[in-house]
Write an enzyme that holds these catalytic residues in place. Sequence first.
Site, short mmCIF file in Angstrom:
data_model
loop_
_atom_site.label_atom_id
_atom_site.label_comp_id
_atom_site.label_asym_id
_atom_site.label_seq_id
_atom_site.Cartn_x
_atom_site.Cartn_y
_atom_site.Cartn_z
N ARG B 50 0.85 -1.18 0.00
CA ARG B 50 0.00 0.00 0.00
C ARG B 50 0.89 1.24 0.00
O ARG B 50 1.91 1.26 0.68
CB ARG B 50 -0.84 0.04 1.27
CG ARG B 50 -1.60 -1.21 1.52
CD ARG B 50 -2.23 -1.16 2.91
NE ARG B 50 -2.77 -2.48 3.21
CZ ARG B 50 -3.35 -2.81 4.37
NH1 ARG B 50 -3.45 -1.89 5.32
NH2 ARG B 50 -3.83 -4.02 4.56
N ASP B 52 0.40 5.27 1.09
CA ASP B 52 -0.58 6.10 1.80
C ASP B 52 -1.09 7.23 0.92
O ASP B 52 -0.49 7.55 -0.11
CB ASP B 52 0.08 6.72 3.04
CG ASP B 52 0.41 5.68 4.08
OD1 ASP B 52 -0.32 4.68 4.18
OD2 ASP B 52 1.41 5.88 4.80
N TYR B 110 12.38 3.06 -1.39
CA TYR B 110 11.59 4.28 -1.27
C TYR B 110 12.54 5.48 -1.30
O TYR B 110 13.66 5.39 -0.79
CB TYR B 110 10.84 4.32 0.06
CG TYR B 110 9.56 3.53 0.09
CD1 TYR B 110 8.35 4.11 -0.29
CD2 TYR B 110 9.55 2.20 0.53
CE1 TYR B 110 7.17 3.39 -0.25
CE2 TYR B 110 8.36 1.48 0.57
CZ TYR B 110 7.17 2.08 0.19
OH TYR B 110 6.00 1.37 0.23
N ARG B 197 8.55 7.38 6.62
CA ARG B 197 8.30 8.78 6.98
C ARG B 197 8.76 9.09 8.40
O ARG B 197 9.14 10.23 8.70
CB ARG B 197 6.82 9.12 6.78
CG ARG B 197 6.45 9.19 5.28
CD ARG B 197 4.97 9.05 5.03
NE ARG B 197 4.19 10.08 5.69
CZ ARG B 197 2.86 10.08 5.75
NH1 ARG B 197 2.16 9.09 5.22
NH2 ARG B 197 2.23 11.06 6.36
#
Lengths: 250, 250
Positions: B50, B52, B110, B197
Amino acid sequence: MNYKAILQYDGTRYRGWQVQGNTDNTIQGKIETLLTRMAGEPVEVNGSGRTDAGVHAAGQVISFRCQTDRTPEDICAYMNQYLPEDICVLSVEEAAPRFHARLNAVRKTYVYRIWNAPVRPVFERKYMTWIEQPLDVDAMRRAAELLCGTHDYRAFCSLKKFKKSTVRTVEEVNIEHLGKEIRISYTGDGFLYHMVRILTGTLVEVGEGARKPEDMSTILMSMDRANAGKLMPPEGLTLECVEYEDNLKK
Amino acid sequence: MNYKAILQYDGTRYRGWQVQGNTDNTIQGKIETLLTRMAGEPVEVNGSGRTDAGVHAAGQVISFRCQTDRTPEDICAYMNQYLPEDICVLSVEEAAPRFHARLNAVRKTYVYRIWNAPVRPVFERKYMTWIEQPLDVDAMRRAAELLCGTHDYRAFCSLKKFKKSTVRTVEEVNIEHLGKEIRISYTGDGFLYHMVRILTGTLVEVGEGARKPEDMSTILMSMDRANAGKLMPPEGLTLECVEYEDNLKK
């Protein structure tokens, strides 16, 4: 006091640089409204040149006169505080009393960005024009060389009547091939209405094989818009920087 | 037939990857609706993970089964024809019958992008997080080294209850300083909810001087979210690529 400032903007949602009648959806309109509010008196802003609707700027230069107790740094901070997220001010400085962003500009650089790949761009979609068919960049470079120099460029201008000279000097047309991006930089003393977008359209037709590099000279000499290539869309175009004579920088 | 496809999307206007109830403003929802229309039967799409709301992807991998006479290239062209401009499909290929984009992923990367300059970004504003104060990138690099390895990362996860293992292996955290951009790449076998994050928020606090690089080990060992740094906003984050075992590529 006379000021010089450097702006960046994403032109996507604006009707271009120049104020047009009552519609205030222009960059100049946004800046003048803001400076007028700051100064408490009408402030007129001169840009180095107009950018069309949808065209971006990474280094648009403006000049304006106003009376304020703020330092140039404070003016810059004030403007950035109130400007929308698609416009920002990189710097504000005091300028020589006779400095004028348009009249004193001696050199400008525009960049036209093409996304040349089978799949359209997602992240750069607002700043590049997508061309699916692979372009022959070497042929485009040969054509670009022939477009440089001091010429009457009216074949590459959308206007039909000319009151002023259409002679310009294009110092350099540089074409970089960076992965999927073809980036064409134009440096010269000035550009006619739509000139960069028509030059690019003509180079693209060379890249597609529809024209030969050596045709460029014929098009220039014909002085006829009908002989040049298509007008490219605005979103690929960015006004990169504007240069001034050294003695006018301050 | 089982297919593997690679997607890009600008997550700005979506509620994230995963379908949530009736609201179809998700990437998975867009893709499933489109493939269902193409195949004339319900198609279920599995993403590698997933993302966000507001998070982007430059290389999200999906798998799906469907019956169609179209070639993989035709499926790709069909999807790109109907997808909105902020989503595109880079490739579609036939996959091994047991290939599953989430279950078979062995490595993900990422990237978190920070615009570290006095003036906010105009052109990259949807893909970077703006931090005005200059960050100490060397200190961030020292901290990043301590965050690598195989650890229980629950201190860097927003969930409060854990049903599954929170041990992950982070192979590399690479920090590049490219002009005004600080670009942090995280490569590992998987990441917990909000982990990238929160890791970034903690590194930023090191860069601001509010934490020391050597505190990283203490935070990891504490296994307590309260000891880690802030959750960074989603717009700076992009899922860059997902890797699979070679024998599952086809």
